[in-house]
Design a protein around this motif. Structure first.
Motif, PDB file in Angstrom:
ATOM      1  N   ASN A  83     150.761  86.134  88.669  1.00 53.63           N
ATOM      2  CA  ASN A  83     149.706  86.958  88.075  1.00 53.63           C
ATOM      3  C   ASN A  83     149.818  86.999  86.551  1.00 53.63           C
ATOM      4  OD1 ASN A  83     148.323  87.641  90.410  1.00 53.63           O
ATOM      5  ND2 ASN A  83     149.598  89.423  90.830  1.00 53.63           N
ATOM      6  N   ALA A  84     151.053  87.097  86.052  1.00 52.18           N
ATOM      7  CA  ALA A  84     151.254  87.103  84.602  1.00 52.18           C
ATOM      8  C   ALA A  84     150.808  85.777  83.994  1.00 52.18           C
ATOM      9  CB  ALA A  84     152.722  87.372  84.275  1.00 52.18           C
ATOM     10  N   ARG A  85     151.116  84.676  84.669  1.00 51.34           N
ATOM     11  CA  ARG A  85     150.694  83.374  84.180  1.00 51.34           C
ATOM     12  C   ARG A  85     149.171  83.267  84.173  1.00 51.34           C
ATOM     13  NH1 ARG A  85     148.079  79.440  84.825  1.00 51.34           N
ATOM     14  NH2 ARG A  85     147.286  80.482  86.683  1.00 51.34           N
ATOM     15  N   PHE A  86     148.518  83.829  85.179  1.00 54.54           N
ATOM     16  CA  PHE A  86     147.059  83.823  85.267  1.00 54.54           C
ATOM     17  C   PHE A  86     146.446  84.530  84.056  1.00 54.54           C
ATOM     18  CE2 PHE A  86     142.968  85.439  86.866  1.00 54.54           C
ATOM     19  CZ  PHE A  86     142.430  84.290  87.429  1.00 54.54           C
ATOM     20  N   VAL A  87     147.030  85.672  83.682  1.00 55.29           N
ATOM     21  CA  VAL A  87     146.544  86.421  82.517  1.00 55.29           C
ATOM     22  C   VAL A  87     146.799  85.629  81.238  1.00 55.29           C
ATOM     23  CG1 VAL A  87     146.917  88.493  81.119  1.00 55.29           C
ATOM     24  CG2 VAL A  87     146.777  88.679  83.613  1.00 55.29           C
ATOM     25  N   ARG A  88     147.979  85.032  81.141  1.00 61.32           N
ATOM     26  CA  ARG A  88     148.292  84.239  79.955  1.00 61.32           C
ATOM     27  C   ARG A  88     147.308  83.095  79.789  1.00 61.32           C
ATOM     28  NH1 ARG A  88     154.260  82.290  78.873  1.00 61.32           N
ATOM     29  NH2 ARG A  88     153.123  81.563  77.027  1.00 61.32           N
ATOM     30  N   GLU A  89     146.960  82.440  80.893  1.00 62.41           N
ATOM     31  CA  GLU A  89     146.021  81.315  80.799  1.00 62.41           C
ATOM     32  C   GLU A  89     144.673  81.775  80.246  1.00 62.41           C
ATOM     33  OE1 GLU A  89     143.613  78.439  83.841  1.00 62.41           O
ATOM     34  OE2 GLU A  89     145.784  78.585  84.138  1.00 62.41           O
ATOM     35  N   ARG A 152     149.861  90.945  71.869  1.00 63.52           N
ATOM     36  CA  ARG A 152     150.603  91.920  72.663  1.00 63.52           C
ATOM     37  C   ARG A 152     150.425  91.655  74.159  1.00 63.52           C
ATOM     38  NH1 ARG A 152     148.573  95.410  68.677  1.00 63.52           N
ATOM     39  NH2 ARG A 152     147.012  96.287  70.087  1.00 63.52           N
ATOM     40  N   VAL A 153     149.222  91.251  74.548  1.00 60.86           N
ATOM     41  CA  VAL A 153     148.977  90.928  75.957  1.00 60.86           C
ATOM     42  C   VAL A 153     149.846  89.749  76.376  1.00 60.86           C
ATOM     43  CG1 VAL A 153     147.283  90.023  77.594  1.00 60.86           C
ATOM     44  CG2 VAL A 153     146.651  91.865  76.025  1.00 60.86           C
ATOM     45  N   VAL A 154     149.889  88.724  75.531  1.00 60.54           N
ATOM     46  CA  VAL A 154     150.708  87.547  75.833  1.00 60.54           C
ATOM     47  C   VAL A 154     152.180  87.928  75.898  1.00 60.54           C
ATOM     48  CG1 VAL A 154     151.506  85.324  74.944  1.00 60.54           C
ATOM     49  CG2 VAL A 154     149.073  85.900  74.864  1.00 60.54           C
ATOM     50  N   ALA A 159     157.105  88.609  79.778  1.00 59.71           N
ATOM     51  CA  ALA A 159     158.275  89.263  80.369  1.00 59.71           C
ATOM     52  C   ALA A 159     158.557  88.708  81.759  1.00 59.71           C
ATOM     53  CB  ALA A 159     158.053  90.779  80.438  1.00 59.71           C
ATOM     54  N   GLN A 160     157.499  88.367  82.493  1.00 61.06           N
ATOM     55  CA  GLN A 160     157.665  87.803  83.828  1.00 61.06           C
ATOM     56  C   GLN A 160     157.828  86.282  83.777  1.00 61.06           C
ATOM     57  OE1 GLN A 160     158.176  89.541  86.502  1.00 61.06           O
ATOM     58  NE2 GLN A 160     157.791  91.500  85.506  1.00 61.06           N
ATOM     59  N   THR A 161     156.958  85.603  83.054  1.00 61.62           N
ATOM     60  CA  THR A 161     156.993  84.139  83.074  1.00 61.62           C
ATOM     61  C   THR A 161     158.240  83.566  82.407  1.00 61.62           C
ATOM     62  OG1 THR A 161     155.665  84.009  81.042  1.00 61.62           O
ATOM     63  CG2 THR A 161     154.478  83.979  83.143  1.00 61.62           C
ATOM     64  N   ASP A 162     158.785  84.259  81.405  1.00 65.26           N
ATOM     65  CA  ASP A 162     159.950  83.736  80.706  1.00 65.26           C
ATOM     66  C   ASP A 162     161.182  83.668  81.594  1.00 65.26           C
ATOM     67  OD1 ASP A 162     158.544  83.319  78.417  1.00 65.26           O
ATOM     68  OD2 ASP A 162     159.537  84.848  77.216  1.00 65.26           O
ATOM     69  N   ARG A 163     161.275  84.555  82.590  1.00 65.92           N
ATOM     70  CA  ARG A 163     162.428  84.514  83.488  1.00 65.92           C
ATOM     71  C   ARG A 163     162.458  83.191  84.243  1.00 65.92           C
ATOM     72  NH1 ARG A 163     162.844  89.993  86.886  1.00 65.92           N
ATOM     73  NH2 ARG A 163     165.060  89.523  86.800  1.00 65.92           N
ATOM     74  N   VAL A 164     161.291  82.774  84.712  1.00 68.84           N
ATOM     75  CA  VAL A 164     161.213  81.508  85.440  1.00 68.84           C
ATOM     76  C   VAL A 164     161.328  80.333  84.477  1.00 68.84           C
ATOM     77  CG1 VAL A 164     159.741  80.061  86.893  1.00 68.84           C
ATOM     78  CG2 VAL A 164     159.890  82.513  87.305  1.00 68.84           C
ATOM     79  N   ALA A 197     141.867  71.404  73.159  1.00 71.65           N
ATOM     80  CA  ALA A 197     142.897  72.427  72.964  1.00 71.65           C
ATOM     81  C   ALA A 197     143.014  73.322  74.190  1.00 71.65           C
ATOM     82  CB  ALA A 197     142.585  73.256  71.725  1.00 71.65           C
ATOM     83  N   GLU A 198     141.847  73.708  74.737  1.00 68.48           N
ATOM     84  CA  GLU A 198     141.862  74.542  75.943  1.00 68.48           C
ATOM     85  C   GLU A 198     142.470  73.793  77.115  1.00 68.48           C
ATOM     86  OE1 GLU A 198     138.778  76.732  79.046  1.00 68.48           O
ATOM     87  OE2 GLU A 198     138.094  76.203  77.027  1.00 68.48           O
ATOM     88  N   THR A 199     142.098  72.537  77.297  1.00 69.27           N
ATOM     89  CA  THR A 199     142.624  71.743  78.410  1.00 69.27           C
ATOM     90  C   THR A 199     144.133  71.588  78.313  1.00 69.27           C
ATOM     91  OG1 THR A 199     140.572  70.497  78.678  1.00 69.27           O
ATOM     92  CG2 THR A 199     142.579  69.472  79.509  1.00 69.27           C
ATOM     93  N   GLN A 200     144.627  71.294  77.113  1.00 70.62           N
ATOM     94  CA  GLN A 200     146.070  71.101  76.938  1.00 70.62           C
ATOM     95  C   GLN A 200     146.842  72.401  77.130  1.00 70.62           C
ATOM     96  OE1 GLN A 200     147.503  68.244  76.850  1.00 70.62           O
ATOM     97  NE2 GLN A 200     145.575  67.107  76.716  1.00 70.62           N
ATOM     98  N   MET A 201     146.279  73.523  76.668  1.00 71.79           N
ATOM     99  CA  MET A 201     146.945  74.810  76.867  1.00 71.79           C
ATOM    100  C   MET A 201     146.972  75.161  78.348  1.00 71.79           C
ATOM    101  SD  MET A 201     148.547  77.413  75.621  1.00 71.79           S
ATOM    102  CE  MET A 201     148.217  77.539  73.852  1.00 71.79           C
TER     103      MET A 201
END
Length: 238
Positions: A83-89, A152-154, A159-164, A197-201
Motif C-alpha cells: 500500500n505504501a508503494r502504491f501511494v509512492r507511485e 512528507r507523503v513520500v 517508512a514501510q518500503t525502505d525496510r524491504v 520520466a513517469e514511465t521510468q519512475m
C-alpha cells in the motif's frame, strides 16, 4: 545503533531518525521489545523524548505501543509495504512529470552526484549508505517541484518500503539495477520527456513488487502476513 545526538537540537526527532534507521537495517529486529529506560540511558537523555519518539514511530507503523505491556518493533506487513508503494507511485510519478518542466542544470548535476555516490557505496557494499543516498535522491526530486507536502507523503510511505528495500540489497534488487533506474529517471527528466520520466519512475517503484515475495520467503520470521492487496497483485510493468 551507534549515533551521537546533538544536545542543542530537539532530541525526539533525532531519536526518531536513529531508531527508524536501526529498524530499517534490522539492527532492531521485528518483534523485539524496546525499553524507554535502556534507550534513554544509551543516549544520555530523559525518558520523555524517547516516549515521544516511540509515538512518532508508532504513527509510521514501525513500532507498536501496548499500554502496560511495552513497545515492540512491528513485523513487516506485505500489505502495508504494498500500500505504501502504491501511494509512492501515485505521488512520485507526478513529481517526475513536474520536474521535467522545472529542473535546472544545477539540480540535474546534484541528482547525478547522488547517483555517483550510490555507485561508490555499492562498490563498498555499504548498504546503509546506499539507502541514505536513495532517500536523498527521491527527496531532492520533491524539492525540485517545490512541494513540501509531497515530500512528507513520500517520506512517510518510505517508512514501510525502505525496510524491504534494505533487505533486497544486494540479492533481490541488485544495486546496479537500482542505479540504472535512477539514471533513466534523470535522463528522461533532463530531456524534458514527461511521459518517459513517469514511465521510468513507475518501473523503478514497482521493482519492490518483484523483490517482496522472495524476501518474505527468505526471511519469514520478519513478516506478519503473506497477503498482498489485489491492486498490487494485478499490476504489470509496461
Amino acid at each position: 545503533m551507534d549515533a551521537t545526538l546533538r544536545l542543542k537540537d530537539p532530541i525526539a526527532p533525532q531519536l526518531v531518525q536513529v531508531l527508524r534507521q536501526a529498524i530499517i537495517a534490522v539492527e532492531l529486529r521485528p518483534g523485539e521489545a524496546l525499553s524507554e529506560k535502556e534507550i534513554a540511558g544509551r543516549f544520555g537523555v530523559s525518558r520523555q523524548p524517547v516516549r515521544e519518539a516511540f509515538i512518532k514511530l508508532a504513527e509510521a507503523g514501525l513500532v507498536q505501543v501496548l499500554p502496560s505491556r511495552g513497545t515492540y518493533v512491528m513485523k513487516i506487513s506485505m500489505r502495508a509495504v504494498a500500500n505504501a508503494r502504491f501511494v509512492r507511485e501515485a505521488v512520485e510519478c507526478a513529481i517526475a512529470r513536474a520536474a521535467t518542466t522545472l529542473i535546472t542544470p544545477a539540480q540535474v548535476a546534484r541528482l547525478r552526484a547522488l547517483i555517483e555516490g550510490q555507485r561508490n557505496a555499492a562498490a563498498l557494499d555499504d548498504h546503509a549508505g546506499f539507502s541514505v543516498l536513495d532517500e536523498d535522491f527521491h527527496q531532492l526530486l520533491a524539492e525540485i517541484v517545490d512541494c513540501d507536502y509531497a515530500g512528507r507523503v513520500v517520506e512517510g510511505a518510505r517508512a514501510q518500503t525502505d525496510r524491504v528495500r534494505y533487505l533486497s540489497l544486494p540479492g533481490a534488487s541488485p544495486a546496479p539495477l537500482l542505479i540504472s533506474q535512477h539514471v533513466a529517471i534523470v535522463d528522461a527528466i533532463e530531456a524534458r520527456d514527461a511521459d518517459g520520466a513517469e514511465t521510468q519512475m513507475r518501473k523503478h517503484l514497482r521493482e519492490i513488487l518483484n523483490a517482496l515475495p522472495r524476501i518474505a520467503h527468505d526471511h519469514p520470521e520478519l513478516f506478519e502476513d503473506e497477503i498482498m492487496p489485489e491492486h498490487t497483485r494485478t499490476l504489470h510493468i509496461p
